[in-house]
Design a protein around this motif. Structure first.
Motif, mmCIF file in Angstrom:
data_model
loop_
_atom_site.group_PDB
_atom_site.id
_atom_site.type_symbol
_atom_site.label_atom_id
_atom_site.label_comp_id
_atom_site.label_asym_id
_atom_site.label_seq_id
_atom_site.Cartn_x
_atom_site.Cartn_y
_atom_site.Cartn_z
ATOM 1 N N PRO A 1 -77.340 -34.754 144.051
ATOM 2 C CA PRO A 1 -75.770 -33.643 143.425
ATOM 3 C C PRO A 1 -74.835 -33.469 143.908
ATOM 4 O O PRO A 1 -74.647 -33.413 144.839
ATOM 5 N N CYS B 1 -75.509 -26.560 144.544
ATOM 6 C CA CYS B 1 -74.313 -26.350 143.825
ATOM 7 C C CYS B 1 -74.305 -25.353 144.243
ATOM 8 O O CYS B 1 -72.287 -25.640 144.434
ATOM 9 N N GLY C 1 -71.985 -32.413 141.957
ATOM 10 C CA GLY C 1 -70.871 -31.962 140.762
ATOM 11 C C GLY C 1 -71.752 -30.734 140.237
ATOM 12 O O GLY C 1 -72.767 -30.934 139.500
ATOM 13 N N CYS C 2 -70.740 -29.363 139.008
ATOM 14 C CA CYS C 2 -71.335 -28.730 138.327
ATOM 15 C C CYS C 2 -70.392 -28.572 137.793
ATOM 16 O O CYS C 2 -69.787 -28.177 137.871
ATOM 17 N N SER D 1 -73.056 -24.377 147.828
ATOM 18 C CA SER D 1 -71.833 -24.674 148.032
ATOM 19 C C SER D 1 -70.533 -24.480 147.713
ATOM 20 O O SER D 1 -69.511 -24.608 149.134
ATOM 21 N N ASP E 1 -68.358 -31.623 144.744
ATOM 22 C CA ASP E 1 -68.493 -32.533 146.250
ATOM 23 C C ASP E 1 -67.048 -32.615 146.915
ATOM 24 O O ASP E 1 -66.431 -33.519 146.541
ATOM 25 N N ILE F 1 -74.852 -31.052 136.125
ATOM 26 C CA ILE F 1 -74.425 -31.325 136.874
ATOM 27 C C ILE F 1 -74.070 -32.486 136.904
ATOM 28 O O ILE F 1 -74.616 -33.701 136.211
#
Length: 168
Positions: free
Chosen positions: A76, A31, A78-79, A34, A99, A69
């Motif tokens: 995964p 995450c 999002g965070c 990204s 994401d 998370i």
């Protein structure tokens, strides 16, 4: 993480689990990589994590902070994190990311709400964050969630906007 071809993107986020996770977890690293790559792509001058205000692993673990998370079907998507300041009365929201395949269905708002609830449970009376002008959707989310723009409270080199929200 990519949603398989033909998967209904707008199906909602009821099947997403948001959990506290250690910042060294492999999914968290995915995450954050990204997130940082996206910032580098969208910011006028790119993004270098070394020039940004720190949010290292120790700051993202209790009692100093927390990292959440979001997972959908185990992947995964999002965070977001909190870093406690001022003896825990204030929490900075850091590293919030969703994401691209999971956007537009309320996950960002849900993740933000979870961070606020965790901050309140930690004893914070206020949450605050800074963001870049290129992140228009994030700015709109913060404003619609009751965040008020304030003068700069940090020297974050990538920030153009600083927001605060009082917690109940």
């Amino acid at each position: 993480m990519n949603v398989p071809a033909g998967a209904p993107r707008a199906r909602g986020m009821d099947d997403v689990e948001i959990v506290e996770t250690d910042p060294a977890d492999r999914a968290v690293r995915y995450c954050l990589r990204s997130f940082f790559a996206e910032l580098d792509e969208h910011f006028d001058q790119g993004f270098d994590v070394e020039r940004s205000i720190s949010a290292n692993d120790d700051q993202l673990r209790r009692p100093a902070g927390v990292l959440l998370i979001a997972r959908r079907a185990g992947e995964p998507v999002g965070c977001g994190a909190l870093v406690a300041r001022e003896g825990g009365r204030v929490c900075d929201i850091k590293r919030m990311w969703v994401d691209g395949d999971a956007r537009g269905v309320g996950l960002g708002r849900r993740l933000l709400g979870e961070l606020e609830a965790r901050a309140s449970a930690m004893g914070a009376h206020q949450v605050q964050l800074e963001t870049n002008r290129a992140l228009v959707a994030a700015i709109n989310l913060y404003r619609s969630a009751g965040y008020v723009e304030v003068p700069a409270f940090s020297d974050e080199s990538y920030a153009h906007h600083w927001f605060v929200k009082r917690l109940r």
